[in-house]
Write a protein that holds these residues in place. Structure first.
Motif, mmCIF file in Angstrom:
data_model
loop_
_atom_site.group_PDB
_atom_site.id
_atom_site.type_symbol
_atom_site.label_atom_id
_atom_site.label_comp_id
_atom_site.label_asym_id
_atom_site.label_seq_id
_atom_site.Cartn_x
_atom_site.Cartn_y
_atom_site.Cartn_z
ATOM 1 N N MET A 85 0.849 -1.186 0.000
ATOM 2 C CA MET A 85 0.000 0.000 0.000
ATOM 3 C C MET A 85 0.886 1.238 0.000
ATOM 4 N N VAL A 86 0.689 2.108 -0.984
ATOM 5 C CA VAL A 86 1.497 3.324 -1.132
ATOM 6 C C VAL A 86 0.644 4.529 -0.771
ATOM 7 N N THR A 87 1.114 5.339 0.191
ATOM 8 C CA THR A 87 0.360 6.512 0.629
ATOM 9 C C THR A 87 1.296 7.691 0.853
ATOM 10 N N SER A 88 0.715 8.856 1.130
ATOM 11 C CA SER A 88 1.461 10.061 1.490
ATOM 12 C C SER A 88 0.663 10.794 2.555
ATOM 13 N N GLU A 89 1.270 11.837 3.161
ATOM 14 C CA GLU A 89 0.574 12.482 4.282
ATOM 15 C C GLU A 89 -0.636 13.300 3.847
ATOM 16 N N PHE A 90 -0.598 13.855 2.662
ATOM 17 C CA PHE A 90 -1.764 14.556 2.118
ATOM 18 C C PHE A 90 -1.560 14.722 0.616
ATOM 19 N N GLY A 91 -2.619 15.181 -0.075
ATOM 20 C CA GLY A 91 -2.492 15.502 -1.488
ATOM 21 C C GLY A 91 -2.039 16.944 -1.645
ATOM 22 N N ARG A 92 -2.308 17.513 -2.808
ATOM 23 C CA ARG A 92 -1.912 18.897 -3.049
ATOM 24 C C ARG A 92 -3.075 19.619 -3.718
ATOM 25 N N ARG A 93 -3.002 20.915 -3.767
ATOM 26 C CA ARG A 93 -4.095 21.698 -4.327
ATOM 27 C C ARG A 93 -4.262 21.404 -5.818
ATOM 28 N N VAL A 94 -5.495 21.557 -6.279
ATOM 29 C CA VAL A 94 -5.801 21.199 -7.659
ATOM 30 C C VAL A 94 -5.102 22.137 -8.637
ATOM 31 N N ALA A 95 -5.083 23.415 -8.347
ATOM 32 C CA ALA A 95 -4.523 24.397 -9.270
ATOM 33 C C ALA A 95 -2.995 24.395 -9.233
ATOM 34 N N SER A 96 -2.418 24.621 -10.393
ATOM 35 C CA SER A 96 -0.972 24.753 -10.497
ATOM 36 C C SER A 96 -0.535 26.108 -9.937
ATOM 37 N N ASN A 97 0.674 26.150 -9.394
ATOM 38 C CA ASN A 97 1.226 27.386 -8.857
ATOM 39 C C ASN A 97 2.670 27.502 -9.343
#
Length: 456
Positions: free
Chosen positions: A364-376
């Motif tokens: 199982m591969v996970t991370s602490e959170f995702g990221r915002r949808v919009a590019s910056n």
């Protein structure tokens, strides 16, 4: 026994004191002092002889004994506590948790194809046209191409829009919550994988393994876990010429002492013996398997343990570099693409190397959170709604799992939480080990477990 000139029955007894009782006490004291002196001289002679045989390497009897004592302490405490040595655990199989530190942009792993929202707010971060198609209108990054064969066999799947209300946008807080299965106050600081081990029954000292120099918080708790960089690194400290003698001495010290530490030391010595056995054989992976890079080498060590009969139940691999605020590069040649490709190649090599034994393993591969949808400016900021990837020897329910209701309504610029992180964790473990809902509830305290359909 040494014979000394003064003892209670010697003819000179009367000259030691004015009465017989006091004379006997003085004679006994003199005899003990003489014997202690003789023993001390004998040990000094042995020490001098041993040091003379060290060929100038500077290894003394004192440092040797100190090293053995330190090893005994480790065997008796954190590394091997409460393992209950038995090579047949109640639940079968192995769960490996790969954690991508930094916050993986899930939309660079899988994303809905031709989505108007993504085309508008992140035109520079869209997946390439070489991305394989998935179910439900999704596509997968070409970085995961090494796993395409497992995708075709329904052994690879993804859960999108994964988060939890407890997670903040802080790396440290979110990583802590992910490893503990909740907040520290809720879990008592105990890792969720250690809590999971409670439900798996008896096992070997290798039933909880963290690949790396430090133990992740997910394995910290009451069951004891081993952290190692390689199988060879699990060994007694000190001069290896004395390893066998040291093991024998430690075993003798902790045998028939009627104390719980006796079991822990025995299990630890069994683990050292198995590690020595595995390390003593030149490891030859399956044909075509190369195990390149840090992630690949970590999977290689787990393959050695599993194929060597170590009975690993839960294990962890951690790798960083996913905090992509700029130059994210989700397409071929980009930095994120390269990192994901290394993980995918390691997973593919691992399952290929295991052969038939892969049927009992889930990654199982996970991370602490995702990221915002919009590019910056070519990257993405911290967000929520990440992705969990699952590679399993068991057939999965599909290649896009859980709930997905689209990106029409974002959560403050983030992918909404359609699937709770800890329900996903629990569902992966439940299907891998055949756990009841009540058993999973105990792994994640203060929350009601609601299963997500992961397996077919």
């Amino acid at each position: 026994m040494h014979q000394f000139p003064l003892h209670p029955d010697c003819p000179d007894l009367r000259r030691l004191a004015p009465n017989r009782t006091e004379a006997m006490l003085r004679a006994e004291a003199a005899a003990v002092e003489a014997e202690n002196t003789a023993e001390r001289d004998r040990f000094r002679a042995l020490n001098d002889l041993e040091e003379a045989q060290q060929d100038g390497r500077g290894v003394t009897r004192r440092t040797f004994v100190t090293g053995a004592a330190a090893t005994a302490t480790v065997l008796a405490t954190s590394q091997f506590v409460s393992t209950q040595a038995s090579f047949a655990a109640t639940k079968t199989g192995t769960l490996i948790h790969v954690f991508l530190y930094g916050g993986l942009d899930g939309l660079s792993l899988i994303a809905p194809a031709n989505d108007p929202v993504l085309q508008k707010v992140r035109p520079d971060l869209l997946l390439g046209t070489d991305s394989p198609a998935l179910d439900r209108g999704f596509m997968m990054t070409s970085a995961f191409a090494p796993l395409s064969g497992f995708l075709a066999k329904r052994q690879l799947g993804f859960v999108p829009a994964v988060s939890d209300p407890r997670l903040s946008r802080s790396h440290f807080q979110a990583q802590d919550a992910c490893n503990l299965g909740g907040l520290p106050a809720e879990t008592g600081g105990r890792g969720w994988l250690d809590a999971l081990v409670d439900a798996l029954g008896a096992g070997t000292a290798f039933r909880s393994v963290g690949i790396g120099s430090t133990l992740p918080r997910s394995l910290v708790g009451t069951n004891g876990a081993i952290s190692l960089n390689s199988v060879e690194s699990l060994t007694l400290r000190g001069d290896q010429r004395f390893t066998e003698a040291t093991e024998k001495a430690i075993k003798g010290l902790f045998t028939d002492i009627n104390h719980p530490v006796e079991e822990s030391v025995r299990d630890g010595l069994n683990a050292l013996g198995l590690a020595k056995q595995i390390a003593g054989k030149e490891y030859q992976p399956a044909e075509g398997v190369k195990y390149e890079g840090d992630v690949g080498r970590a999977f290689r060590e787990l393959a050695r343990l599993i194929k060597g009969g170590a009975n690993v139940r839960v294990a962890t691999i951690g790798t960083g570099g996913y905090d992509t605020h700029e130059n994210q590069g989700p397409r071929e040649g980009g930095q994120l693409h390269r990192r994901l490709n290394a993980v995918a190649q390691g997973m593919a090599d691992f399952f290929t190397d295991l052969g038939d034994q892969a049927a009992d393993v889930t990654v199982m591969v996970t991370s602490e959170f995702g990221r915002r949808v919009a590019s910056n400016r070519g990257g993405t900021d911290h967000g929520h709604g990440g992705v969990v990837a699952v590679l399993s020897g068991q057939k999965l329910a599909g290649n896009v799992l859980g709930t997905w209701n689209g990106l029409d309504k974002l959560d403050s610029g983030d992918v909404p939480e359609y699937n709770n992180m800890f329900h996903v964790y629990g569902s992966v473990a439940q299907g891998r080990f055949g756990l009841t809902t009540a058993e999973v509830d105990k792994v994640f305290p203060r929350q009601k477990f609601s299963p997500v359909k992961i397996y077919a």
